[in-house]
Enzyme design. Structure first.
Site, short mmCIF file in Angstrom:
data_model
loop_
_atom_site.label_atom_id
_atom_site.label_comp_id
_atom_site.label_asym_id
_atom_site.label_seq_id
_atom_site.Cartn_x
_atom_site.Cartn_y
_atom_site.Cartn_z
N SER A 119 0.73 -1.04 -0.16
CA SER A 119 -0.20 -0.04 0.00
C SER A 119 0.64 1.32 0.02
O SER A 119 2.16 1.24 0.60
CB SER A 119 -1.00 0.01 1.12
OG SER A 119 -1.45 1.09 1.46
N TYR A 143 -1.66 0.06 10.18
CA TYR A 143 -2.14 -0.39 8.81
C TYR A 143 -0.82 -0.42 8.02
O TYR A 143 -0.22 -1.65 7.38
CB TYR A 143 -3.57 -0.02 8.42
CG TYR A 143 -3.44 -0.64 6.74
CD1 TYR A 143 -3.84 -1.67 6.47
CD2 TYR A 143 -3.26 0.40 5.78
CE1 TYR A 143 -3.90 -2.25 5.02
CE2 TYR A 143 -3.34 -0.14 4.40
CZ TYR A 143 -3.58 -1.10 4.06
OH TYR A 143 -3.92 -1.62 2.82
N LYS A 147 1.88 -3.44 6.66
CA LYS A 147 2.33 -3.86 5.35
C LYS A 147 3.96 -3.51 4.97
O LYS A 147 4.67 -4.31 4.20
CB LYS A 147 1.68 -2.69 4.41
CG LYS A 147 0.08 -2.89 4.23
CD LYS A 147 -0.11 -4.30 3.42
CE LYS A 147 -1.81 -4.62 3.29
NZ LYS A 147 -1.82 -5.77 2.61
#
Ligand code: UFG
Length: 327
Positions: A119, A143, A147
């Site tokens: 991402s 988050y 990643k």
């Protein structure tokens, strides 16, 4: 014929990739625990579906024993930035620990080709735009941190175990397959385009603009919206590169287009001929003002660039889906 295991293949992006792979004569096996995915997205009877979570070592053993898997694509991560701040444990357990479990099963079965959904959230607040792959990675929420952790694990596995991978750093996935058979359907919707469209179907009363005092031309945040079918094609090309040549790569997937929140609302109004009820509210925590991809490396490495280069065309496919959703 190569066999691709698509983990999370019933979710928004995974289901579009599954459709593209089956149309291009790959054997596809889908593993999904249905926590976010939709069984209805699987309208192709040639695809084997296993309902399981990648935490489940036994289920992974069965899959890798039963099928001769050539490459794995991994889409089954949680992806709500706000939730990751409130409940980081959920994100680290699923997005990192369960991914390690998947990688362990792959190594046990000597499957060493991997396509990973990363991402733009790994970059954090941009120091410059457009963001290229050399931009420092300083995620500002759990988050994005999950990643980045997986990217680092993959890099180490590449050097230690000859594990080949491509990490695709998505910008804002949007739109739906033009057939109208599959599209975006989250149990909790937080994304801008579907929320705006829901105000036009009457499902939602109004849209909140999260801040109109950013240092951007119209004061609202700018993003790089990329059509989900363009994403799918990039996955297939990345997979073919890894299958043919191996290697380790991290690639941005965006269009390079700059679209503000107000631009999205205006485009939705243009397409539908209706007025979007808008309220302006406070900034959402953790939203950078501008996130736009440099697309040079994707073009150079994969020979890929987005075919949807107009936000109206992207939103038209989302509107088509929103009005006739199958799930
Ligand atoms: N927005 C609103 N109102 C809403 C929803 C969103 O104004 O009701 C704004 C946001 O503040 C943001 C823009 O619309 O400026 C886009 O927001 P989305 O929630 O649609 O998408 P994000 O840019 O927050 O999220 C995307 C991906 C994430 C990824 C993130 C990286 O969906 O998975 O980019 O920052 F982590």
């Amino acid at each position: 014929m190569k066999t691709v295991l698509v983990v999370g293949g019933l979710g928004y992006i995974g289901s579009h990739v599954v459709q593209d792979l089956t149309e291009h004569n790959y054997n596809v096996v889908v593993l999904d625990d249905l926590s976010e995915g939709h069984r209805e997205s699987l309208n192709n009877s040639n695809v084997d579906f296993i309902c399981a979570n990648i935490n489940d070592t036994g289920a992974l053993e069965n899959v890798f024993t039963k099928y001769s898997i050539d490459v794995v694509m991994h889409f089954s991560a949680f992806a709500y930035v706000g939730e990751s701040v409130d409940n980081p444990q959920k994100y680290y357990l699923n997005n990192v620990c369960a991914t390690i479990n998947l990688l362990s099963a792959m190594l046990r079965h000597n499957v060493k080709k991997f396509i990973f959904s990363s991402s733009c959230a790994t970059y954090g607040v941009p120091e410059y735009t457009p963001i290229d792959e050399a931009h420092p990675q300083n995620p500002i929420n759990p988050y994005g941190a999950t990643k980045l952790m997986v990217e680092r694990i993959l890099n180490d596995y590449h050097h230690a175990y000859d594990f080949d991978y491509c990490a695709l750093r998505y910008f804002n996935a949007a739109g739906a397959d033009p057939s109208g058979k599959i599209g975006e359907s989250h149990r909790i919707e937080t994304h801008l385009i579907p929320l705006v469209l829901k105000t036009l179907t009457g499902e939602k009363q109004n849209i909140s603009i999260f801040g109109d005092d950013y240092e951007t031309p119209d004061g609202t945040c700018i993003r790089d919206y990329i059509h989900v079918c363009d994403l799918s094609l990039a996955h297939r090309l990345a997979m073919e590169l890894i299958l043919d040549n191996g290697g380790s790569y991290c690639v941005n997937l965006g269009t390079g287009m700059r679209t503000s929140v107000k631009d999205i609302i205006k485009a939705c109004e243009d397409i539908t001929g209706r007025t979007v009820p808008v309220v302006v509210s406070r900034r959402r925590c953790g939203d950078p003002a501008v996130l736009v991809a440099s697309t040079d490396y994707a073009k150079k490495l994969l020979g890929w660039s987005a075919s949807y280069t107009n936000i109206h065309d992207i939103i038209k496919t989302a509107w088509n889906w929103e009005q006739n959703k199958k799930y």
